[in-house]
Design a protein around this motif. Structure first.
Motif, PDB file in Angstrom:
ATOM      1  N   GLN A  65      80.421  13.154  91.677  1.00  0.00           N
ATOM      2  CA  GLN A  65      79.149  13.303  92.363  1.00  0.00           C
ATOM      3  C   GLN A  65      78.100  12.489  91.631  1.00  0.00           C
ATOM      4  OE1 GLN A  65      77.839  17.350  93.015  1.00  0.00           O
ATOM      5  NE2 GLN A  65      76.562  16.714  94.718  1.00  0.00           N
ATOM      6  N   GLN A  84      76.785  13.159  97.930  1.00  0.00           N
ATOM      7  CA  GLN A  84      77.707  14.272  98.054  1.00  0.00           C
ATOM      8  C   GLN A  84      78.890  14.080  97.119  1.00  0.00           C
ATOM      9  OE1 GLN A  84      78.723  14.559 102.258  1.00  0.00           O
ATOM     10  NE2 GLN A  84      77.134  16.084 102.559  1.00  0.00           N
ATOM     11  N   GLU A 127      82.578  13.634  96.180  1.00  0.00           N
ATOM     12  CA  GLU A 127      83.624  12.956  96.916  1.00  0.00           C
ATOM     13  C   GLU A 127      84.927  12.948  96.132  1.00  0.00           C
ATOM     14  OE1 GLU A 127      82.757   8.793  97.481  1.00  0.00           O
ATOM     15  OE2 GLU A 127      82.541   8.412  95.339  1.00  0.00           O
TER      16      GLU A 127
END
Length: 115
Positions: free
Chosen positions: A39, A44, A46
């Motif tokens: 992150q 976001q 991932e």
């Protein structure tokens, strides 16, 4: 209770390498998936890479050819070898364990790649 302990983050110059390790302990069943997420600030979380206990792997397109993942099932440990690092790889990297429908997370380790 499951615990994931990560190590190996740090500061590296672009083009360099780092190796992350994550050791799992607790109620771990033999059939599971271990992997790494990351992150970056303002983004976001991932998936970076993951490997099932059967040896199947999955990688984010952005790291294919540069990162590899490996597991030592006897030690419940997963490794992420990161080569040819880029500034855009800078993020907090989280170890993840998925087992019997539950996800567990490590505390995160910072990886910073300078240009």
């Amino acid at each position: 209770q499951v615990q994931l302990v990560e190590s190996g983050g740090g500061l590296v110059q672009a083009g360099g390498s780092l190796r992350l390790s994550c050791a799992a302990s607790g109620s771990i069943f033999s059939i599971n998936t271990m992997g790494w997420y990351r992150q970056a600030p303002g983004k976001q979380r991932e998936l970076v890479a993951a490997e099932t206990s059967g040896g199947n792997t999955d990688f984010a397109d952005s790291v294919k050819g540069r990162f590899t993942i490996a597991r030592d099932n006897a030690k419940n440990t997963v490794y992420l070898q990161m080569n040819s690092l880029k500034p855009e790889d800078t993020a907090v990297y989280y170890c993840n364990l998925y087992v019997i429908g539950k996800m567990f997370w490590g505390q995160g380790t910072q990886v910073t790649v300078s240009s």
